[in-house]
Scaffold this active site. Structure first.
Site, PDB file in Angstrom:
ATOM      1  N   CYS A   3       0.791  -1.017  -0.079  1.00 12.91           N
ATOM      2  CA  CYS A   3      -0.091  -0.030  -0.013  1.00 12.91           C
ATOM      3  C   CYS A   3       0.824   1.181   0.029  1.00 12.91           C
ATOM      4  O   CYS A   3       1.528   1.510  -0.729  1.00 12.91           O
ATOM      5  CB  CYS A   3      -1.066   0.025   1.352  1.00 12.91           C
ATOM      6  SG  CYS A   3      -2.393   1.162   0.895  1.00 12.91           S
ATOM      7  N   GLU A  29      -3.732  -8.988   3.509  1.00 13.00           N
ATOM      8  CA  GLU A  29      -3.381  -9.201   5.048  1.00 13.00           C
ATOM      9  C   GLU A  29      -4.435  -8.798   5.913  1.00 13.00           C
ATOM     10  O   GLU A  29      -4.755  -9.295   6.896  1.00 13.00           O
ATOM     11  CB  GLU A  29      -2.108  -8.384   5.746  1.00 13.00           C
ATOM     12  CG  GLU A  29      -2.244  -7.079   6.099  1.00 13.00           C
ATOM     13  CD  GLU A  29      -2.163  -6.047   4.859  1.00 13.00           C
ATOM     14  OE1 GLU A  29      -1.863  -4.839   5.431  1.00 13.00           O
ATOM     15  OE2 GLU A  29      -2.111  -6.508   3.605  1.00 13.00           O
ATOM     16  N   SER A  73      -7.411   0.504   0.501  1.00 13.08           N
ATOM     17  CA  SER A  73      -7.866   1.590   1.433  1.00 13.08           C
ATOM     18  C   SER A  73      -6.760   2.439   1.342  1.00 13.08           C
ATOM     19  O   SER A  73      -5.904   2.413   1.984  1.00 13.08           O
ATOM     20  CB  SER A  73      -7.879   0.779   3.014  1.00 13.08           C
ATOM     21  OG  SER A  73      -8.197   1.684   4.015  1.00 13.08           O
ATOM     22  N   LYS A 107     -11.752   8.107  -1.401  1.00 13.57           N
ATOM     23  CA  LYS A 107     -10.670   6.938  -0.793  1.00 13.57           C
ATOM     24  C   LYS A 107     -11.110   5.805  -1.747  1.00 13.57           C
ATOM     25  O   LYS A 107     -12.473   5.609  -1.643  1.00 13.57           O
ATOM     26  CB  LYS A 107     -10.858   6.742   0.448  1.00 13.57           C
ATOM     27  CG  LYS A 107      -9.819   5.754   1.033  1.00 13.57           C
ATOM     28  CD  LYS A 107      -9.970   5.656   2.717  1.00 13.57           C
ATOM     29  CE  LYS A 107      -9.119   4.883   3.369  1.00 13.57           C
ATOM     30  NZ  LYS A 107      -9.106   4.869   4.822  1.00 13.57           N
ATOM     31  N   HIS A 157      -4.388  -4.520   0.383  1.00  9.14           N
ATOM     32  CA  HIS A 157      -4.170  -5.056   1.614  1.00  9.14           C
ATOM     33  C   HIS A 157      -4.524  -6.530   1.759  1.00  9.14           C
ATOM     34  O   HIS A 157      -5.321  -6.833   2.356  1.00  9.14           O
ATOM     35  CB  HIS A 157      -4.829  -4.336   2.751  1.00  9.14           C
ATOM     36  CG  HIS A 157      -4.254  -2.762   2.918  1.00  9.14           C
ATOM     37  ND1 HIS A 157      -3.135  -2.709   3.778  1.00  9.14           N
ATOM     38  CD2 HIS A 157      -4.711  -1.560   2.894  1.00  9.14           C
ATOM     39  CE1 HIS A 157      -2.819  -1.791   4.101  1.00  9.14           C
ATOM     40  NE2 HIS A 157      -3.671  -0.974   3.336  1.00  9.14           N
TER      41      HIS A 157
END
Length: 312
Positions: free
Chosen positions: A142, A237, A192, A163, A235
């Site tokens: 990111c 994760e 994000s 966003k 992301h």
């Protein structure tokens, strides 16, 4: 997989509760193999949550891995006890002479700041350069992916007015790339971020290839041909509730965030999230460890060659 983490790290109890095998230092020391050395430069404010997320993804391989948690400065972290940092993290100066098979650099909540205005930007650039000499393959997540693109290639990200938040469908662009081995032709991943770099910009740089992308949010996985650098703009994760927690946090702070796209059932924040990314997220990390780290790293890390400087 026997993943070796610091004794008493809180993540150990969480992972054991998920039937993920971890190994304490004493037992690992008695195994007659050369484990992989992996560093995690954790830039996220909630260090413990991020540790669990990343260690979970590193666990799906038969390789033994020694993990060093690294901090970029001594500033008191937000949402993480100082005692935790002192007990489990290495200052960069403590590992600066060490060489690693792999390094993960996390994202950071710094999307709206110019890079040079980030308090630790000078330290960040030092570590980016250090990784060229001391790390076989680095995975940037990111914000760190965009920061590395800026530092190495002079590419400035565009900041979107709204966003990118949600779980988006992606397409495999290069099914022969080993990072994507076992992937379905289309898959989901969370994003994000405000920052964005157009796919054509990545592909215009010699030695870089966009291997997975989304029609909605652009490039997702970008890999260097020499396997020394991987840029992941989302992301993989994230836990099931991470986007929900971010959304509620922004609401509580007085912001008016959009509901994360394709995330809650029926796009209703009062309903549970739809979790559709964890298998591909796990596979991405497993493939990185196997094909970009284990199969390319020298047995003697002292023989690790310095990566040539990228051309701007």
């Amino acid at each position: 997989m026997p993943i070796r983490i610091p004794d008493q790290l809180p993540a150990q109890d969480v992972l054991l509760g998920e039937n993920i095998f971890t190994m304490e230092s004493d037992r690992a020391a008695n195994q007659d193999i050369r484990p992989l050395e992996v560093g995690i430069l954790n830039l996220m404010p909630n260090k413990i949550e991020t540790e669990v997320q990343l260690l979970r993804l590193l666990s799906n391989t038969p390789l033994q891995i020694n993990v060093d948690l690294i901090r970029i400065d001594n500033q008191a972290p937000k949402n993480t006890p100082q005692s935790h940092m002192d007990a489990f993290y290495h200052d960069f100066s403590q590992v600066a002479d060490k060489k690693y098979d792999g390094l993960i650099v996390t994202g950071a909540p710094l999307a709206l700041l110019n890079y040079e205005d980030v308090n630790y930007w000078a330290s960040m650039t030092t570590i980016l350069e250090w990784a060229q000499r001391h790390v076989n393959s680095t995975l940037y997540l990111c914000w760190a992916a965009h920061a590395a693109m800026y530092h190495f290639h002079g590419v400035m990200r565009e900041l979107k007015k709204e966003k990118f938040s949600g779980v988006f469908e992606h397409q495999v662009l290069d099914p022969n790339n080993e990072l994507l081995r076992g992937f379905d032709p289309t898959f989901f991943a969370p994003h994000s971020r405000y920052g964005h770099i157009d796919t054509s910009v990545y592909n215009s740089i010699d030695g870089l290839n966009v291997v997975a992308s989304s029609q909605e949010v652009g490039a997702y996985v970008v890999a260097s041909e020499d396997k020394r650098m991987v840029f992941v703009t989302g992301h993989p994760e994230y836990d099931p509730d991470t986007l929900k927690d971010e959304y509620l946090r922004d609401l509580q702070s007085g912001q008016t965030p959009k509901v994360p796209a394709n995330y809650f059932q029926h796009d209703n924040p009062n309903e549970p999230p739809m979790v559709r990314w964890r298998s591909h997220g796990s596979l991405l990390f497993t493939n990185w460890l196997n094909y970009f780290v284990y199969q390319t790293t020298p047995y003697d890390l002292n023989q690790l060659a310095e990566k040539p400087q990228p051309k701007r």
